[in-house]
Design a protein around this motif. Structure first.
Motif, PDB file in Angstrom:
ATOM      1  N   HIS A 161     -13.357 -15.828 -39.883  1.00 42.81           N
ATOM      2  CA  HIS A 161     -13.499 -14.515 -40.517  1.00 42.81           C
ATOM      3  C   HIS A 161     -14.949 -14.027 -40.455  1.00 42.81           C
ATOM      4  CE1 HIS A 161     -13.121 -11.157 -43.193  1.00 42.81           C
ATOM      5  NE2 HIS A 161     -13.984 -11.690 -44.030  1.00 42.81           N
ATOM      6  N   GLY A 162     -15.902 -14.896 -40.770  1.00 44.78           N
ATOM      7  CA  GLY A 162     -17.303 -14.479 -40.753  1.00 44.78           C
ATOM      8  C   GLY A 162     -17.766 -14.067 -39.365  1.00 44.78           C
ATOM      9  N   GLU A 163     -17.370 -14.841 -38.342  1.00 44.70           N
ATOM     10  CA  GLU A 163     -17.729 -14.495 -36.966  1.00 44.70           C
ATOM     11  C   GLU A 163     -17.114 -13.162 -36.566  1.00 44.70           C
ATOM     12  OE1 GLU A 163     -17.656 -19.223 -35.630  1.00 44.70           O
ATOM     13  OE2 GLU A 163     -16.062 -17.848 -35.015  1.00 44.70           O
ATOM     14  N   TYR A 164     -15.866 -12.957 -36.964  1.00 45.78           N
ATOM     15  CA  TYR A 164     -15.170 -11.715 -36.631  1.00 45.78           C
ATOM     16  C   TYR A 164     -15.853 -10.508 -37.281  1.00 45.78           C
ATOM     17  CZ  TYR A 164     -11.519  -8.143 -36.804  1.00 45.78           C
ATOM     18  OH  TYR A 164     -10.827  -6.967 -36.723  1.00 45.78           O
ATOM     19  N   GLN A 165     -16.175 -10.624 -38.562  1.00 47.54           N
ATOM     20  CA  GLN A 165     -16.829  -9.501 -39.242  1.00 47.54           C
ATOM     21  C   GLN A 165     -18.191  -9.195 -38.620  1.00 47.54           C
ATOM     22  OE1 GLN A 165     -16.737 -10.533 -43.483  1.00 47.54           O
ATOM     23  NE2 GLN A 165     -15.320  -8.835 -43.746  1.00 47.54           N
ATOM     24  N   LEU A 166     -18.932 -10.251 -38.300  1.00 46.70           N
ATOM     25  CA  LEU A 166     -20.248 -10.043 -37.698  1.00 46.70           C
ATOM     26  C   LEU A 166     -20.121  -9.382 -36.332  1.00 46.70           C
ATOM     27  CD1 LEU A 166     -23.298 -10.520 -38.012  1.00 46.70           C
ATOM     28  CD2 LEU A 166     -22.982 -12.701 -36.836  1.00 46.70           C
ATOM     29  N   LEU A 167     -19.179  -9.851 -35.512  1.00 43.57           N
ATOM     30  CA  LEU A 167     -18.995  -9.256 -34.192  1.00 43.57           C
ATOM     31  C   LEU A 167     -18.580  -7.792 -34.319  1.00 43.57           C
ATOM     32  CD1 LEU A 167     -18.974  -9.531 -31.142  1.00 43.57           C
ATOM     33  CD2 LEU A 167     -16.638 -10.420 -31.283  1.00 43.57           C
ATOM     34  N   CYS A 168     -17.713  -7.476 -35.271  1.00 39.80           N
ATOM     35  CA  CYS A 168     -17.312  -6.083 -35.476  1.00 39.80           C
ATOM     36  C   CYS A 168     -18.512  -5.225 -35.862  1.00 39.80           C
ATOM     37  CB  CYS A 168     -16.232  -5.988 -36.542  1.00 39.80           C
ATOM     38  SG  CYS A 168     -14.600  -6.532 -35.999  1.00 39.80           S
ATOM     39  N   ALA A 169     -19.366  -5.751 -36.730  1.00 41.07           N
ATOM     40  CA  ALA A 169     -20.571  -5.006 -37.115  1.00 41.07           C
ATOM     41  C   ALA A 169     -21.451  -4.750 -35.902  1.00 41.07           C
ATOM     42  CB  ALA A 169     -21.342  -5.786 -38.182  1.00 41.07           C
ATOM     43  N   THR A 198     -27.022 -17.189 -43.886  1.00 40.53           N
ATOM     44  CA  THR A 198     -25.675 -17.119 -43.346  1.00 40.53           C
ATOM     45  C   THR A 198     -25.621 -16.339 -42.034  1.00 40.53           C
ATOM     46  OG1 THR A 198     -24.708 -17.291 -45.546  1.00 40.53           O
ATOM     47  CG2 THR A 198     -23.302 -16.400 -43.819  1.00 40.53           C
ATOM     48  N   VAL A 199     -26.313 -15.202 -41.964  1.00 41.36           N
ATOM     49  CA  VAL A 199     -26.294 -14.395 -40.750  1.00 41.36           C
ATOM     50  C   VAL A 199     -26.817 -15.200 -39.568  1.00 41.36           C
ATOM     51  CG1 VAL A 199     -27.396 -12.448 -39.583  1.00 41.36           C
ATOM     52  CG2 VAL A 199     -26.372 -12.133 -41.833  1.00 41.36           C
ATOM     53  N   ASP A 200     -27.904 -15.939 -39.756  1.00 41.69           N
ATOM     54  CA  ASP A 200     -28.461 -16.732 -38.656  1.00 41.69           C
ATOM     55  C   ASP A 200     -27.464 -17.794 -38.191  1.00 41.69           C
ATOM     56  OD1 ASP A 200     -31.141 -15.494 -38.819  1.00 41.69           O
ATOM     57  OD2 ASP A 200     -31.192 -16.484 -40.759  1.00 41.69           O
ATOM     58  N   VAL A 201     -26.765 -18.415 -39.159  1.00 39.75           N
ATOM     59  CA  VAL A 201     -25.758 -19.419 -38.809  1.00 39.75           C
ATOM     60  C   VAL A 201     -24.634 -18.785 -37.998  1.00 39.75           C
ATOM     61  CG1 VAL A 201     -23.997 -20.977 -39.731  1.00 39.75           C
ATOM     62  CG2 VAL A 201     -26.260 -20.897 -40.781  1.00 39.75           C
ATOM     63  N   LEU A 202     -24.138 -17.633 -38.464  1.00 41.60           N
ATOM     64  CA  LEU A 202     -23.031 -16.973 -37.768  1.00 41.60           C
ATOM     65  C   LEU A 202     -23.457 -16.465 -36.394  1.00 41.60           C
ATOM     66  CD1 LEU A 202     -21.391 -14.980 -40.708  1.00 41.60           C
ATOM     67  CD2 LEU A 202     -20.562 -17.072 -39.629  1.00 41.60           C
ATOM     68  N   VAL A 203     -24.685 -15.979 -36.278  1.00 38.30           N
ATOM     69  CA  VAL A 203     -25.187 -15.554 -34.968  1.00 38.30           C
ATOM     70  C   VAL A 203     -25.199 -16.744 -34.013  1.00 38.30           C
ATOM     71  CG1 VAL A 203     -27.251 -14.818 -33.708  1.00 38.30           C
ATOM     72  CG2 VAL A 203     -26.508 -13.550 -35.727  1.00 38.30           C
TER      73      VAL A 203
END
Length: 239
Positions: A161-169, A198-203
């Motif tokens: 979910h976190g990866e998906y939301q970040l990619l959508c952004a 968190t953002v750095d981890v998801l990136v």
């Protein structure tokens, strides 16, 4: 929505209280006192969500998180006994979707569970349709309905979910430099601590899935002191 949840907690009182609470909310509840018991439960009957204590006897919750994520896109909420940023970061890196810290408010936990269950169900594979909600960028396609990355060879990689939301952004703001705070605002249903990484981890996780070399990235660029910029423009495609 008939939601099935597995509660993995070694403390008998906490586990029983959570089980009673979720049953009252019409959840189908399974329980396990260890990671090993949880694995047996998951093999017997897959569930929508796992509520998982990090600190378990024997195999810990982070190891179990990594193993679950390698096999399925089951929703995972990690429970930690204290505000430990390193523990939270490792949990996210292992593939967890959410985390809560003890002591937690049962209503907040229920709200997070409902939101995550809705997202897991929405991302579940569906019957083939005549059209798909696909976007193409660089050498990739992303299936926005099923939350999948598709390579040129049609190999599918699921997104958490976190990866998906970040990619959508990133897709919706291609070419723009987005600060970490701006990206955090676009990843909903979490509470953030100061200096949250968190953002750095998801990136980092997205770059690995996109095969975007972190030493010399082409797709997600780091703008030092400012944030990140997603370089390709995503366009609709039909398959």
């Amino acid at each position: 929505m008939d939601i099935s949840i597995l509660i993995v907690e070694d403390d008998d009182i906490t586990r029983d209280c959570l089980a009673d609470y979720f049953r009252q909310e019409q959840y189908k509840v399974h329980c396990a006192a260890s990671a090993e018991e949880a694995e047996q439960r998951l093999q017997a009957e897959p569930v929508d969500l796992v509520l998982l204590d990090i600190r378990l006897p024997g195999k810990d919750g982070l190891t179990l998180t990594r193993e679950i994520r390698a096999q399925a896109d089951t929703g995972i909420i990690l429970v930690t006994s204290r505000q430990d940023e390193i523990e939270r970061i490792i949990g996210l890196e292992c593939g967890a979707d959410e985390y809560v810290s003890k002591p937690f408010n049962p209503r907040e936990l229920l709200a997070r569970t409902k939101n995550l269950a809705r997202r897991v169900r929405a991302a579940a594979p569906r019957q083939p349709a005549t059209t798909a909600n696909l976007r193409r960028f660089d050498q990739w396609r992303v299936d926005l309905d099923r939350r999948l990355l598709l390579s040129e060879q049609d190999e599918a990689t699921p997104l958490t979910h976190g990866e998906y939301q970040l990619l959508c952004a990133f897709i919706h703001h291609a070419g723009q430099t987005l600060s970490r705070d701006q990206l955090l605002d676009r990843i909903k249903n979490r509470e953030w601590a100061p200096n949250d990484r968190t953002v750095d981890v998801l990136v980092g996780r997205l770059r690995r899935k996109l095969k975007d070399d972190p030493a010399s990235p082409r797709i997600i660029l780091t703008v030092h002191g400012a944030g990140y910029v997603f370089t390709p423009r995503a366009v609709p495609c039909c398959g």
